[in-house]
Design a protein around this motif. Structure first.
Motif, mmCIF file in Angstrom:
data_model
loop_
_atom_site.group_PDB
_atom_site.id
_atom_site.type_symbol
_atom_site.label_atom_id
_atom_site.label_comp_id
_atom_site.label_asym_id
_atom_site.label_seq_id
_atom_site.Cartn_x
_atom_site.Cartn_y
_atom_site.Cartn_z
ATOM 1 N N GLU A 1 0.831 -1.202 0.000
ATOM 2 C CA GLU A 1 0.000 0.000 0.000
ATOM 3 C C GLU A 1 0.868 1.255 0.000
ATOM 4 O OE1 GLU A 1 -4.100 -1.328 2.207
ATOM 5 O OE2 GLU A 1 -2.270 -1.282 3.428
ATOM 6 N N LEU A 2 1.977 1.223 0.738
ATOM 7 C CA LEU A 2 2.901 2.357 0.727
ATOM 8 C C LEU A 2 3.484 2.543 -0.672
ATOM 9 C CD1 LEU A 2 4.476 4.620 2.118
ATOM 10 C CD2 LEU A 2 6.190 2.898 2.771
ATOM 11 N N ARG A 3 3.854 1.456 -1.302
ATOM 12 C CA ARG A 3 4.400 1.523 -2.671
ATOM 13 C C ARG A 3 3.365 2.138 -3.619
ATOM 14 N NH1 ARG A 3 6.033 -3.140 -2.629
ATOM 15 N NH2 ARG A 3 8.202 -2.727 -2.169
ATOM 16 N N GLU A 4 2.113 1.735 -3.481
ATOM 17 C CA GLU A 4 1.055 2.288 -4.337
ATOM 18 C C GLU A 4 0.860 3.783 -4.072
ATOM 19 O OE1 GLU A 4 -3.677 1.738 -5.368
ATOM 20 O OE2 GLU A 4 -2.662 0.170 -4.231
ATOM 21 N N ALA A 5 0.857 4.175 -2.802
ATOM 22 C CA ALA A 5 0.716 5.599 -2.457
ATOM 23 C C ALA A 5 1.851 6.404 -3.056
ATOM 24 C CB ALA A 5 0.685 5.775 -0.939
ATOM 25 N N TRP A 6 3.055 5.897 -2.955
ATOM 26 C CA TRP A 6 4.231 6.589 -3.495
ATOM 27 C C TRP A 6 4.114 6.723 -5.009
ATOM 28 C CZ3 TRP A 6 7.543 9.571 -1.249
ATOM 29 C CH2 TRP A 6 8.758 9.878 -1.855
ATOM 30 N N MET A 7 3.635 5.671 -5.650
ATOM 31 C CA MET A 7 3.455 5.717 -7.104
ATOM 32 C C MET A 7 2.399 6.751 -7.488
ATOM 33 S SD MET A 7 3.759 1.627 -7.985
ATOM 34 C CE MET A 7 2.630 1.781 -9.345
ATOM 35 N N TRP A 8 1.288 6.809 -6.739
ATOM 36 C CA TRP A 8 0.249 7.797 -7.041
ATOM 37 C C TRP A 8 0.796 9.213 -6.891
ATOM 38 C CZ3 TRP A 8 -4.199 7.649 -9.492
ATOM 39 C CH2 TRP A 8 -4.894 6.449 -9.593
ATOM 40 N N LEU A 9 1.578 9.450 -5.855
ATOM 41 C CA LEU A 9 2.107 10.794 -5.615
ATOM 42 C C LEU A 9 3.147 11.213 -6.647
ATOM 43 C CD1 LEU A 9 2.479 10.811 -1.742
ATOM 44 C CD2 LEU A 9 0.912 12.197 -3.110
ATOM 45 N N ASN A 10 3.851 10.244 -7.199
ATOM 46 C CA ASN A 10 4.952 10.568 -8.098
ATOM 47 C C ASN A 10 4.669 10.255 -9.559
ATOM 48 O OD1 ASN A 10 7.181 11.484 -6.240
ATOM 49 N ND2 ASN A 10 6.519 9.610 -5.258
ATOM 50 N N GLY A 11 3.468 9.848 -9.879
ATOM 51 C CA GLY A 11 3.142 9.558 -11.273
ATOM 52 C C GLY A 11 1.679 9.280 -11.464
ATOM 53 N N THR B 1 -4.649 7.587 2.969
ATOM 54 C CA THR B 1 -4.080 8.077 4.228
ATOM 55 C C THR B 1 -2.571 8.223 4.103
ATOM 56 O OG1 THR B 1 -5.845 7.051 5.507
ATOM 57 C CG2 THR B 1 -3.812 7.579 6.689
ATOM 58 N N LEU B 2 -1.922 7.244 3.512
ATOM 59 C CA LEU B 2 -0.476 7.312 3.306
ATOM 60 C C LEU B 2 -0.112 8.488 2.412
ATOM 61 C CD1 LEU B 2 0.210 3.518 2.793
ATOM 62 C CD2 LEU B 2 0.993 4.890 4.735
ATOM 63 N N MET B 3 -0.920 8.718 1.394
ATOM 64 C CA MET B 3 -0.653 9.840 0.488
ATOM 65 C C MET B 3 -0.727 11.163 1.238
ATOM 66 S SD MET B 3 -2.679 8.468 -2.888
ATOM 67 C CE MET B 3 -2.545 9.998 -3.802
ATOM 68 N N GLU B 4 -1.690 11.297 2.140
ATOM 69 C CA GLU B 4 -1.805 12.525 2.929
ATOM 70 C C GLU B 4 -0.569 12.740 3.792
ATOM 71 O OE1 GLU B 4 -5.419 12.615 5.192
ATOM 72 O OE2 GLU B 4 -6.641 12.239 3.414
ATOM 73 N N ILE B 5 -0.040 11.662 4.352
ATOM 74 C CA ILE B 5 1.147 11.751 5.190
ATOM 75 C C ILE B 5 2.364 12.132 4.357
ATOM 76 C CG2 ILE B 5 2.759 10.415 6.616
ATOM 77 C CD1 ILE B 5 0.274 8.747 7.514
ATOM 78 N N LEU B 6 2.486 11.544 3.182
ATOM 79 C CA LEU B 6 3.674 11.732 2.346
ATOM 80 C C LEU B 6 3.658 13.012 1.527
ATOM 81 C CD1 LEU B 6 4.002 8.092 1.028
ATOM 82 C CD2 LEU B 6 5.523 9.220 2.666
ATOM 83 N N GLU B 7 2.477 13.543 1.269
ATOM 84 C CA GLU B 7 2.363 14.728 0.420
ATOM 85 C C GLU B 7 2.961 15.940 1.121
ATOM 86 O OE1 GLU B 7 -0.898 15.903 -2.787
ATOM 87 O OE2 GLU B 7 -1.648 15.666 -0.761
ATOM 88 N N PRO B 8 3.869 16.638 0.449
ATOM 89 C CA PRO B 8 4.485 17.811 1.081
ATOM 90 C C PRO B 8 3.464 18.930 1.300
ATOM 91 C CG PRO B 8 5.237 17.560 -1.195
ATOM 92 C CD PRO B 8 4.353 16.395 -0.875
ATOM 93 N N ASP B 9 3.637 19.645 2.389
ATOM 94 C CA ASP B 9 2.787 20.792 2.664
ATOM 95 C C ASP B 9 3.129 21.921 1.703
ATOM 96 O OD1 ASP B 9 1.512 19.550 4.772
ATOM 97 O OD2 ASP B 9 2.975 20.266 6.233
ATOM 98 N N ASP B 10 2.116 22.652 1.283
ATOM 99 C CA ASP B 10 2.331 23.787 0.390
ATOM 100 C C ASP B 10 2.582 25.083 1.153
ATOM 101 O OD1 ASP B 10 2.059 22.232 -1.864
ATOM 102 O OD2 ASP B 10 -0.078 22.605 -2.062
ATOM 103 N N GLU B 11 2.571 25.007 2.471
ATOM 104 C CA GLU B 11 2.753 26.217 3.274
ATOM 105 C C GLU B 11 4.202 26.704 3.165
ATOM 106 O OE1 GLU B 11 1.633 25.447 7.275
ATOM 107 O OE2 GLU B 11 -0.303 24.612 6.709
ATOM 108 N N GLU B 12 4.339 28.017 3.087
ATOM 109 C CA GLU B 12 5.664 28.620 3.058
ATOM 110 C C GLU B 12 5.955 29.201 4.430
ATOM 111 O OE1 GLU B 12 6.543 31.253 -0.142
ATOM 112 O OE2 GLU B 12 5.244 30.161 -1.503
ATOM 113 N N PHE B 13 7.190 29.101 4.854
ATOM 114 C CA PHE B 13 7.575 29.635 6.153
ATOM 115 C C PHE B 13 8.394 30.883 5.987
ATOM 116 C CE2 PHE B 13 6.714 25.199 6.893
ATOM 117 C CZ PHE B 13 5.928 25.257 8.016
#
Length: 70
Positions: A30-40, A58-70
């Protein structure tokens, strides 16, 4: 998932991220699938794959980078 499985899929990760990923109860596949969805995502959609299930989402939400700027 083991530490080695996580690293083999997403690369180096800190302990907090690994713990968060493990807390989902998801499998390495499932992690591999989430990573694939996020990167392709377009390639997966074009191949006719179904949209991600709840663990993968859920994994995609965890792995997806935040768009917030600091």
């Amino acid at each position: 998932m083991t530490r080695d499985e996580i690293v083999s899929i997403i690369g180096p990760a800190d302990n907090a991220l690994m713990a968060e990923l493990n807390a989902t109860g998801a499998s390495a596949e499932e992690l591999r699938e989430a990573w694939m969805w996020l990167n392709g995502e377009e390639a997966l959609m074009n191949s006719g794959r179904p949209l991600p299930g709840s663990n993968v989402a859920t994994l995609m939400e965890i792995l997806e980078p935040d768009d917030e700027e600091f």
